[in-house]
Design an enzyme around this catalytic site. Structure first.
Site, PDB file in Angstrom:
ATOM      1  CD  GLU A 141      37.844  40.592  37.609  1.00 27.03           C
ATOM      2  OE1 GLU A 141      38.981  40.498  38.101  1.00 27.03           O
ATOM      3  OE2 GLU A 141      37.090  41.570  37.827  1.00 27.03           O
ATOM      4  CD  GLU A 145      43.259  38.198  41.272  1.00 31.68           C
ATOM      5  OE1 GLU A 145      43.202  39.401  40.983  1.00 31.68           O
ATOM      6  OE2 GLU A 145      42.634  37.681  42.223  1.00 31.68           O
TER       7      GLU A 145
END
Length: 340
Positions: A141, A145
């Site tokens: 990943e 964010e």
């Protein structure tokens, strides 16, 4: 899971850890937990592209109808709903309501190294997290964010095969112009030797692959990959630290929500530049995990196998090895409310 693979009768392990057939074998299918490394359908080959959203003609609004044909659609709505900001097209709005659980929009093609840039406007509400991430089928990943009300900040992070380190890999970029009011270009430049994050063309972080070795294992994202932008509601039953990170619990009486009936994030464009270490051959159409690899470090091959779930199951055509390991991936743009 890693100690109990799916049975032959339901060979494909979905991204949520359930065994099944058909759609279970498409994007997100985890080959390490499936019946075999080749149970999942092969992943459509990367293509250079600049995606804008004048209309929704290249977006399949219901993922249950997706059969793996990446030529028919560039994007699939995995959950939730989308709309354009005006009748003539423009920004793509990803919607979060109290009822819909959020929205996730996934690309149909994968990436084997390369550069991804998303032009986004984030949310600005407590308990709501906007994100632009990449996720491989085996849970490598790479993240951008944007939590809660922190509209002058952006956070970067990465993970290897879902391993959560004791010391977080996350960092925070501060002093941005308001991310809700202003578009910024968020770039993930992912290469075999280094991972670089940039904002509006300015490098803000670089991770060297050589610096990710832990106990002799290189824990660097290096497998087929999906990208996403998300607006997520954090639930009161989640860990207190997660809720705090998201800016607290969501307020459904917020004037923005009561006036519009939803929260949202906006996507103006997504640019993809493929970076395959080797040039795919003329007849290559997809990527597939290699059958001669260990389960910890599966290799990836180019293939001309069908990506369709109604294709010939288990037939993988001509394969060409791709320098050891591959991280291809879907691009996902998502506005999510998650109840964990």
């Amino acid at each position: 899971n890693a100690t109990s693979a799916c049975p032959a009768s339901a060979p494909c392990c979905s991204e949520f850890g359930y065994c099944g057939n058909d759609n279970f074998c498409l994007g997100g299918c985890n080959p390490l937990h499936s019946y075999s490394l080749t149970s999942c359908r092969s992943a459509p080959l990367c293509e250079d592209a600049t995606h804008t959203f004048a209309d929704n003609s290249r977006i399949l609004s219901n993922s249950t109808y997706y059969d793996g044909n990446s030529s028919a659609y560039d994007w699939v709505v995995d959950k939730g709903s989308i709309f354009n900001t005006n009748s003539s097209g423009g920004e793509l709005a990803l919607v979060l309501t109290e009822d819909n659980g959020g929205t996730r929009l996934s690309s149909t093609k994968y990436l084997h190294y390369g550069t991804i840039t998303a032009s986004l406007k984030t949310g600005r509400w407590s308990g709501v997290v906007t994100a632009f991430i990449t996720m491989s089928d085996i849970k490598d990943e790479i993240d951008w964010e944007f939590p809660g009300t922190a509209t002058t900040e952006a956070q970067t992070n990465y993970f290897w095969q879902a391993v959560v380190p004791l010391d977080t890999h996350g960092t925070t970029v501060k002093d941005l112009s308001d991310t809700y009011s202003n578009y910024h270009d968020y770039t993930i430049d992912w290469q075999p030797e280094a991972l670089t994050f940039s904002i509006d063309g300015n490098v803000v972080r670089t991770i060297q692959q050589s610096d990710t070795v832990q106990d002799g294992v290189t824990q660097y994202p290096a497998r087929p990959r999906a990208f996403s932008s998300a607006l997520a509601r954090r639930h009161q039953l989640e860990r207190p630290g997660t809720v705090q990170w998201a800016g607290g619990m969501i307020d459904w009486s917020d004037p923005d929500y009561t006036s519009a009936g939803h929260f949202y994030a906006l996507v103006k464009s997504v640019q993809i530049k493929c970076g395959d270490p080797q040039t795919p051959g003329e007849n290559i159409t997809s990527y597939v995990y290699g059958t001669n690899s260990s389960t910890d470090t599966p290799s990836i091959t180019f293939t001309n196998a069908s990506t369709l779930i109604n294709g010939a199951a288990g037939v993988y055509g001509e394969a060409v090895k791709v320098n050891g390991f591959l991280t291809a991936g879907l691009l996902v743009a998502a506005l999510l409310a998650q109840f964990l």
